[in-house]
Scaffold this active site. Structure first.
Site, short mmCIF file in Angstrom:
data_model
loop_
_atom_site.label_atom_id
_atom_site.label_comp_id
_atom_site.label_asym_id
_atom_site.label_seq_id
_atom_site.Cartn_x
_atom_site.Cartn_y
_atom_site.Cartn_z
CG ASN A 10 66.65 -73.63 -13.89
OD1 ASN A 10 66.71 -74.16 -15.01
ND2 ASN A 10 67.21 -74.17 -12.82
CE LYS A 12 64.82 -76.40 -11.29
NZ LYS A 12 64.57 -76.85 -9.93
CG HIS A 95 70.52 -75.64 -10.18
ND1 HIS A 95 69.94 -76.78 -9.70
CD2 HIS A 95 69.59 -74.66 -10.09
CE1 HIS A 95 68.68 -76.50 -9.33
NE2 HIS A 95 68.46 -75.22 -9.56
CD GLU A 97 67.18 -79.36 -9.89
OE1 GLU A 97 67.24 -79.03 -11.09
OE2 GLU A 97 66.24 -79.01 -9.14
CD GLU A 167 68.44 -71.74 -6.91
OE1 GLU A 167 67.34 -71.38 -7.30
OE2 GLU A 167 69.10 -72.64 -7.48
N GLY A 173 61.86 -76.88 -5.36
CA GLY A 173 60.86 -77.81 -5.87
C GLY A 173 60.04 -78.50 -4.79
CB SER A 213 59.26 -73.13 -3.15
OG SER A 213 59.57 -74.51 -3.28
P1 PGA Z 1 61.80 -74.09 -7.74
O1 PGA Z 1 63.28 -74.24 -8.32
O2 PGA Z 1 61.39 -72.66 -7.93
O3 PGA Z 1 60.96 -75.05 -8.55
O4 PGA Z 1 61.87 -74.44 -6.29
C1 PGA Z 1 64.25 -73.24 -8.11
C2 PGA Z 1 65.55 -73.61 -8.78
O5 PGA Z 1 65.92 -74.79 -8.82
O6 PGA Z 1 66.25 -72.72 -9.31
#
Ligand code: PGA
Length: 254
Positions: A10, A12, A95, A97, A167, A173, A213
């Site tokens: 992803n 983003k 997601h 976010e 997640e 992140g 992560s």
């Molecule tokens: P990340 O993000 O691997 O940077 O923690 C995962 C995600 O948001 O799908």
């Protein structure tokens, strides 16, 4: 039947067209022998070009969001039909976010899921608890609510077409990954909720990805968990070498 193993990236809100071309020219040859399904969710403006570039590769290109309406006066939004027309094969829905920054709720995610399934674009449904919810031992209640409300009114057949992603918000992140045990427990719980909403057969066959992560250094121990069928990778999917190592985790030496 073994479940489909899906390694998804992803991006983003990262990369322009020349950066994405450069990424693909390095990444595609590095994953050409994989038996896994490899997916890359890219920003809307890149979908057309990069899906053309990925045509003869193992990589499926998708989007990170869509609107639930077929079309209409929704300034700034993108429909399932538009995504398919641009070459997207899948779409990430719900997601964290989108939920936390843009206020999307389960009812909206449910409408999007229905539209995605009806339109023939494969949905990847994300669920996960915040740090506070985990601290208050509400993880299972949160996952159950997100799954049951997001999947409301879907038939077992429709649920079987959904890819799931667990997640934990506190792991996205942040550099903090769920322990393999935490991931397994949450995945097994999600599968039990999916069972209650569909059938034994469907709950056994759907793939549940872990996200938060994931890196080349930790992917193997996460993938070894019985109910983990893949990973959804943010930060580490931006680098072709790191993401290829994650796809090829079984043969990589870290
Ligand atoms: P990340 O993000 O691997 O940077 O923690 C995962 C995600 O948001 O799908």
């Amino acid at each position: 039947m073994p479940r489909e193993v899906i390694i998804a990236g992803n991006w983003k809100m990262h990369k322009n067209s020349s950066e994405s071309k450069d990424f693909l020219s390095k990444f595609a040859p590095a994953v050409s022998d994989t038996l896994h399904t490899v997916c890359l969710a890219v920003p809307f403006p890149l979908i057309s070009d990069i899906s053309r570039q990925a045509k003869n590769s193992k990589i499926q290109i998708g989007a990170q969001n869509m609107h639930d309406a077929e079309e209409g006066a929704y300034t700034g939004e993108v429909s399932a039909k538009m995504l398919l027309d641009a070459g997207a094969e899948f779409v990430i829905l719900g997601h964290s976010e989108r939920r936390h920054i843009f206020g999307e709720d389960n009812a909206f995610v449910n409408r999007k899921l229905k539209r995605a399934l009806e339109s023939g674009i494969r949905p990847v449904l994300c669920v996960g608890e915040t740090e506070e919810e985990r601290g208050q031992e509400k993880t299972e209640a949160v996952l159950k609510k997100q799954l049951s409300e997001s999947l409301a009114d879907l038939s077992s057949g429709q649920i079987s077409q959904v890819v799931f992603a667990y997640e934990p918000v506190w792991a996205i992140g942040t550099g903090f990954t769920a322990t393999p045990g935490q991931a397994q427990a949450a995945h097994a719980f999600c599968r039990s909720v999916i069972l209650s909403l569909s059938s034994e057969e469907v709950s056994k066959e759907v793939s549940i990805l872990y996200g938060g992560s994931v890196k080349p250094e930790n992917v193997r121990e996460i993938m070894e968990q019985t109910d983990v069928d893949g990973v959804l990778v943010g930060g580490a999917s931006l680098k072709p070498e790191a993401f290829a190592q994650i796809v090829n985790y079984q043969t990589m030496k870290v």
